[in-house]
Design a protein around this motif. Structure first.
Motif, short mmCIF file in Angstrom:
data_model
loop_
_atom_site.label_atom_id
_atom_site.label_comp_id
_atom_site.label_asym_id
_atom_site.label_seq_id
_atom_site.Cartn_x
_atom_site.Cartn_y
_atom_site.Cartn_z
N THR A 1 12.12 20.50 15.98
CA THR A 1 11.53 19.77 17.10
C THR A 1 10.07 19.45 16.83
OG1 THR A 1 13.02 20.90 18.62
CG2 THR A 1 11.09 19.84 19.58
N VAL B 1 16.08 21.98 28.62
CA VAL B 1 16.66 23.02 27.77
C VAL B 1 16.71 24.36 28.51
CG1 VAL B 1 16.33 24.38 25.68
CG2 VAL B 1 16.04 21.90 25.61
N GLY C 1 14.93 16.27 23.26
CA GLY C 1 16.09 16.79 23.99
C GLY C 1 17.30 16.95 23.11
N GLY D 1 16.79 20.07 21.52
CA GLY D 1 16.76 21.14 22.50
C GLY D 1 18.12 21.53 23.03
N VAL D 2 18.99 20.56 23.22
CA VAL D 2 20.34 20.87 23.70
C VAL D 2 21.07 21.73 22.67
CG1 VAL D 2 22.61 19.89 24.21
CG2 VAL D 2 20.56 18.88 25.21
N THR E 1 19.65 23.80 20.64
CA THR E 1 19.06 25.14 20.74
C THR E 1 19.63 25.92 21.91
OG1 THR E 1 17.00 24.25 19.82
CG2 THR E 1 16.88 26.40 20.89
N ALA E 2 19.70 25.27 23.07
CA ALA E 2 20.19 25.95 24.28
C ALA E 2 21.63 26.40 24.12
CB ALA E 2 20.05 25.02 25.49
#
Length: 300
Positions: free
Chosen positions: A31, A65, A141, A144-145, A147-148
């Motif tokens: 990121t 996230v 994002g 991030g998605v 990662t989440a």
């Protein structure tokens, strides 16, 4: 009584911190590279005023996230029994699919991502602040998605512990600091080697999440074979020992996997690792990814 997919309890704090911290550093640097390229482009184009819109988009993506992780992870902690196993299994399998796609995509797109982001930012500048914010939000994002969902799948066996989230945030903090140092030219990282070896480790983590998800669905009676074990080494491999908690905490390992778990783990690692290694992008002479390094090294 429903057998838990991980009956041995939560892994050690150190294992939870290391596993989630690794995810935070790896995904945080991905990121950070994206943000670094966007900011470097704006500075070079003398559009510093637009940096605040990038920051707004990044902030929105980070909030999204956190909401995804909190909603899925803490939402499932209120459910018990078969329903909890079913939700955990489905969430884990979804995480594996998305993470696998993102890991393979990042390796294949590493050489072109800088140019794509710069072209996108050039168009966004003509569209105004909303376009710039949206571009930053979508670019961050997307990472991030991943990662989440990866952390949700990883943390499902932590019995509601806060340590995976703490480790993730610590890893992201380290990645943010390293990204700033790279941008300022104080640090240089062999990105090709870093993403290659952390990518291999993440594939192993994802394979463990896949096995965990299968076990959870077997426990919920959505998949057969819960009583058919591929092997059972629990007589000498203690899951409560330090090495057992580390293996469980980082790789979702258990001493008595089912046949379906073991077969899925082997097949996933063999196929995805082969795809991952055959799509390694060409690197410059020093082994770094040229586009990311160049953008960071020449902000002026």
């Amino acid at each position: 009584m429903v057998e838990s997919a991980f009956a041995s309890g939560a892994p050690s704090v150190a294992a939870q911190l290391f596993g989630s911290g690794l995810i935070g550093v790896r995904e945080g640097l991905e990121t950070g590279i994206v943000v670094m390229i966007l900011v470097a482009f704006l500075v070079k184009a003398q559009q510093q005023a637009a940096v605040k819109w990038v920051a707004l988009g990044v902030g929105g993506a980070v909030a999204m996230v956190i909401a995804i992780f909190a909603g899925v992870h803490y939402g499932t902690s209120t459910v018990t029994g078969v329903a909890a196993e079913l939700i955990a299994g489905l969430a884990s399998l979804a995480a594996v699919v998305i993470v696998t796609w993102m890991v393979l995509w990042m390796r294949a797109a590493a050489r072109s991502i800088s140019g794509e982001l710069k072209r996108g930012m050039s168009r966004a500048l003509r569209g105004g602040p909303v376009a710039v914010t949206t571009l930053a939000f979508l670019a961050v994002g997307r990472e991030g998605v991943e990662t989440a969902l990866l952390l949700v799948g990883y943390a499902e066996n932590a019995s509601g512990s806060q340590w995976p989230l703490i480790g993730l945030l610590a890893g992201i903090g380290v990645a943010a600091a390293v990204t700033v140092l790279i941008y300022l030219g104080a640090v240089r990282i062999d990105f090709a080697a870093f993403f290659k070896y952390t990518g291999i480790l993440l594939i192993m983590v994802a394979a463990g999440i896949l096995a965990y998800g299968i076990r959870a669905l077997q426990t919920a009676s959505w998949l057969p074979g819960l009583s058919r074990h591929a092997f059972d080494i629990s007589s000498w491999f203690s899951m409560s020992s330090w090495y057992g908690t580390v293996a469980q905490g980082i790789f979702n390992f258990r001493a008595d996997p089912t046949v379906l778990q073991a077969a899925a783990w082997v097949a996933y690692v063999a196929v995805v690792l082969w795809l991952f290694l055959r799509t390694v992008p060409a690197a410059s002479a020093d082994g770094s990814i040229p586009s990311a390094q160049d953008s960071a090294a020449s902000p002026q």
